[in-house]
Design a protein around this motif. Sequence first.
Motif, short mmCIF file in Angstrom:
data_model
loop_
_atom_site.label_atom_id
_atom_site.label_comp_id
_atom_site.label_asym_id
_atom_site.label_seq_id
_atom_site.Cartn_x
_atom_site.Cartn_y
_atom_site.Cartn_z
N LEU A 1 14.45 -2.36 24.04
CA LEU A 1 13.66 -1.49 22.90
C LEU A 1 12.99 -2.71 21.98
CD1 LEU A 1 13.56 0.88 20.98
CD2 LEU A 1 15.74 0.05 20.25
N PHE A 2 11.57 -2.11 21.63
CA PHE A 2 10.82 -2.83 20.93
C PHE A 2 10.30 -2.04 19.69
CE2 PHE A 2 10.32 -4.71 25.23
CZ PHE A 2 10.39 -6.09 24.76
N ALA A 3 10.19 -2.54 18.43
CA ALA A 3 9.41 -1.74 17.44
C ALA A 3 8.05 -2.31 17.10
CB ALA A 3 10.54 -1.83 16.29
N PHE A 4 7.19 -1.73 16.78
CA PHE A 4 6.11 -2.28 16.27
C PHE A 4 5.54 -1.77 14.94
CE2 PHE A 4 3.03 0.52 17.67
CZ PHE A 4 3.86 1.18 18.78
N ASN A 5 4.89 -2.21 14.25
CA ASN A 5 3.87 -1.66 12.95
C ASN A 5 2.68 -2.64 12.96
OD1 ASN A 5 5.25 -3.70 11.51
ND2 ASN A 5 6.92 -1.99 11.11
N GLY B 1 1.71 -0.48 7.47
CA GLY B 1 0.51 0.02 8.46
C GLY B 1 0.74 -0.34 9.77
N THR B 2 -0.01 0.35 10.60
CA THR B 2 -0.16 0.02 12.01
C THR B 2 -1.27 -0.81 12.58
OG1 THR B 2 0.18 2.44 12.20
CG2 THR B 2 0.79 1.27 13.92
N ARG B 3 -0.63 -1.80 13.72
CA ARG B 3 -1.78 -2.41 14.24
C ARG B 3 -1.36 -2.31 15.75
NH1 ARG B 3 -1.74 -8.08 12.40
NH2 ARG B 3 -3.17 -8.63 14.01
N LEU B 4 -1.62 -0.94 16.14
CA LEU B 4 -1.28 -0.32 17.45
C LEU B 4 -1.83 -1.26 18.60
CD1 LEU B 4 0.29 2.19 18.78
CD2 LEU B 4 -1.75 3.43 18.63
N GLY B 5 -3.15 -1.26 18.64
CA GLY B 5 -3.83 -2.10 19.70
C GLY B 5 -3.03 -3.30 19.82
N GLY C 1 -0.23 7.34 17.34
CA GLY C 1 -1.58 6.91 17.70
C GLY C 1 -2.86 6.64 16.67
N LEU C 2 -2.17 6.84 15.38
CA LEU C 2 -3.13 6.43 14.38
C LEU C 2 -3.21 4.94 14.15
CD1 LEU C 2 -1.69 9.25 11.67
CD2 LEU C 2 -3.63 9.21 13.27
N ASP C 3 -4.23 4.45 14.20
CA ASP C 3 -4.36 3.05 14.41
C ASP C 3 -5.59 2.59 13.66
OD1 ASP C 3 -4.30 0.29 15.18
OD2 ASP C 3 -5.38 0.57 17.03
N ARG C 4 -5.31 1.46 12.90
CA ARG C 4 -6.53 0.94 12.05
C ARG C 4 -7.39 0.07 12.82
NH1 ARG C 4 -3.01 -1.68 7.62
NH2 ARG C 4 -2.05 0.14 6.53
N GLY C 5 -6.91 -0.39 13.99
CA GLY C 5 -7.71 -1.33 14.71
C GLY C 5 -8.79 -0.85 15.55
N GLU D 1 -5.06 18.18 17.90
CA GLU D 1 -5.76 17.66 19.05
C GLU D 1 -5.86 16.13 19.00
OE1 GLU D 1 -8.06 19.16 21.13
OE2 GLU D 1 -7.17 21.06 20.50
N PRO D 2 -5.55 15.69 20.20
CA PRO D 2 -5.72 14.02 20.28
C PRO D 2 -7.10 13.36 19.92
CG PRO D 2 -5.43 14.55 22.26
CD PRO D 2 -5.28 16.07 21.63
N VAL D 3 -7.41 13.45 18.83
CA VAL D 3 -8.80 13.13 18.55
C VAL D 3 -8.94 11.80 17.77
CG1 VAL D 3 -10.26 15.29 18.82
CG2 VAL D 3 -9.17 14.64 16.47
N ALA D 4 -7.76 11.25 17.37
CA ALA D 4 -7.57 9.99 16.38
C ALA D 4 -8.16 9.07 17.49
CB ALA D 4 -6.28 9.78 16.25
N ARG D 5 -9.02 8.01 16.74
CA ARG D 5 -10.03 7.23 17.90
C ARG D 5 -8.99 6.52 18.93
NH1 ARG D 5 -13.23 3.06 15.41
NH2 ARG D 5 -11.26 2.68 14.29
N GLY D 6 -8.02 6.00 18.38
CA GLY D 6 -6.85 5.02 19.25
C GLY D 6 -6.40 6.14 20.22
N MET D 7 -5.92 7.15 19.75
CA MET D 7 -5.33 8.06 20.93
C MET D 7 -6.21 8.47 21.92
SD MET D 7 -2.08 9.09 20.92
CE MET D 7 -2.10 8.78 22.60
N ALA D 8 -7.52 8.87 21.45
CA ALA D 8 -8.36 9.18 22.59
C ALA D 8 -8.82 8.07 23.48
CB ALA D 8 -9.73 9.66 21.85
N ALA D 9 -8.69 6.80 23.22
CA ALA D 9 -8.82 5.57 23.89
C ALA D 9 -7.82 5.44 25.07
CB ALA D 9 -9.03 4.34 23.17
#
Lengths: 296, 399
Positions: free
Chosen positions: B262-266, B298-302, B329-333, B365-373
């Motif tokens: 198990l890992f957690a990230f933000n 916040g998130t730094r998903l990538g 998948g909402l990502d600022r990066g 719809e998965p249009v958030a940039r991160g999710m789409a990528a």
Amino acid sequence: MMPEIVALLADLEAAGYIAEPSTATALYLARATQKPLLVEGDAGVGKTELAKVLAQLCGTELIRLQCYEGLDVQTALYEWDYPRQMLRLRIADGRGEDATALEARLFSREYLLERPLLRAITHRGGPAVLLIDEIDRADDGFEAFLLELLSDFQVTIPELGTIKAEHPPYVLLTSNRTRELGDALRRRCLYLYLDHPTFEREVRIIRARCPDAGGRLPEQIARFMQSLRARTLVKPPGVAETLDFTRALRLLRQDSLDADVVSQTLGCLLKDRCDLEAFSPADVAALVASSREAPS
Amino acid sequence: MIGGTPASRPLQRGVTGELAPALARFGGTLRASGIGATVRDEIDAIQALKLIDRDDRDEVRTALRIALKIPREAWAAYDRLFSSFWTGADLVEPPELPPPPAPQERRDQPRLLSWDPVRRRLSEPDEDAERPGGTREGTRPAASPQALLRRKAFDASAWTAQEMAAMERLLARLAHRLATCRSRRWVPAVGSPAGGRLDPRRSYRRAVATGGEMLRFARRERAVDEPRLVFLCDTSGSMDAHARFLLMFVLALRRAARRAELFAFNTELVDLGRDVVPGKIRLTLDRIAARVPDWSGGTRLGESLAAFASRHLPRLGGRRTIVVVLSDGLDRGDPAVLAAAVRRIRARVRRLVWLNPLLGDPRYEPVARGMAAALPFIDCFAPAHNLESLERLLPQLVV
């Protein structure tokens, strides 16, 4: 530097293994302290080769245990030769041999199949070199078993008793880090991490291993390899790839790097589709051109 | 290195009796900077130093690196510490030896030690068990993040007893199906199965009982090997409403599947594997909340997934690994960083599942940039907003 290490470095070089001083230091320390040496590094940097050269230098046998998932004690240590024992039993039955003598005979060394680990322990006439290759591929249970063996160099066979090594072998373990090794095993060894070679060392390796690559080719190849490794690659090419590449170029009768030929033989170096796709012909041409330039 | 004073070059006194304190101090410095070096390693190091030329700086540096088993990632830090050790810089300022990162970990140790059987018997193993330990030490701030999470996890009747029981049943079914995967390893077969491979060793042993005649053959079969499940849980603000639900699910799952990580990230990645106490979900949630910095931030998903790919994937990846990412998948990066990280993960594992709570909304719809990528590299893109959706996920976790 200790004269022993300098001598070892020269010996390794004479045997065709161009080593860093740290490699020679590790080998020297492992031999002097009688500890196993754990060698890690990317694929193709010469981990297995190191064991082969060590065996050659010591003038002894190289005993190799290739690890894989599902490796068990019967394939690694010893097993009784059941079919032969059974045959012997049938023969004895017909003749009416003495049971006690027969039993002692059946469970003697004659009917014991020695697998690599036991062979390394019972090796006569000086220590053998035991290479336990890719230990990360064996499961952790096997690792725990190895731990006991590597600390005492003795094996207990219920029917025979305890066999202790007359000459503890030089042990080299290699790992590709596909799995994190247990701390206990790591602590029991000395640790050597092999990096990709520097430019100068790579040139010397190419000259030592492919003597027919003359002129400026070794320098050009080495410079090309260095710039290749500077990129982010999924699988950075190791020394093994460099030598394959050099041999391929020699088979194609090349005396210097040529963009077209390099593009066609890039498969010797990059063994991942993503890596190959990352290099367009123009990219390769630019790299080749900069590698062909004489150093300023 | 000629002509230094003995005080500035602790290694060159040449006698074991004085090497030992110098090395013990160096070992302490290494440990304080997060490089593990045990007493055993220090003994190895002393042995090594006795064998080499102690006036040669590079040789001493290399030999100590070999004997202390410094991993490649720590070489830069090691070299820095070695320089100050060699020049005797660490002798001049001994008060600075334990640097800041250490106390954070030390603080947690007494808590673990206070878990003695007596105390466990005295108090019920629920959330109250840990409270005296925490207040007694008085090191944690009053409004700690764990208090925050406790409220979150159990207010608004997020988990009724019925739901909990339903989840337990669900997971028991999963555990049963996980246990059907076979490894390459051979183990003695129980009973007398038709398949498998003959086991001469055990067959002969059995034959002893029947006067040397083999009446029953022993067989071996492939060992059962569960897939390894790796969960990466997004705990950023946008996931707030869902993260606790998903964490509960993952924690309950750990009882069913032994090999779950198990890992957690933000904004950064935290390995929670060691904080999980089997069977004690509330306690575990408390611990996790204390460990995850910037909960609901916040998130730094990538970057987080890239960190996972480079730090943990070599160890955890493999044919039997299934990675489950729990994120909206909402990502600022930069989406390119995310896409590269997801591709790397996908290349090393059996299956990559992405659970997106937003997917439960039919209008999403998965249009958030991160999710789409990330989408092209995902094997299974599924909703995770209630128990029903998780139930549909289970077949994906069995390979």
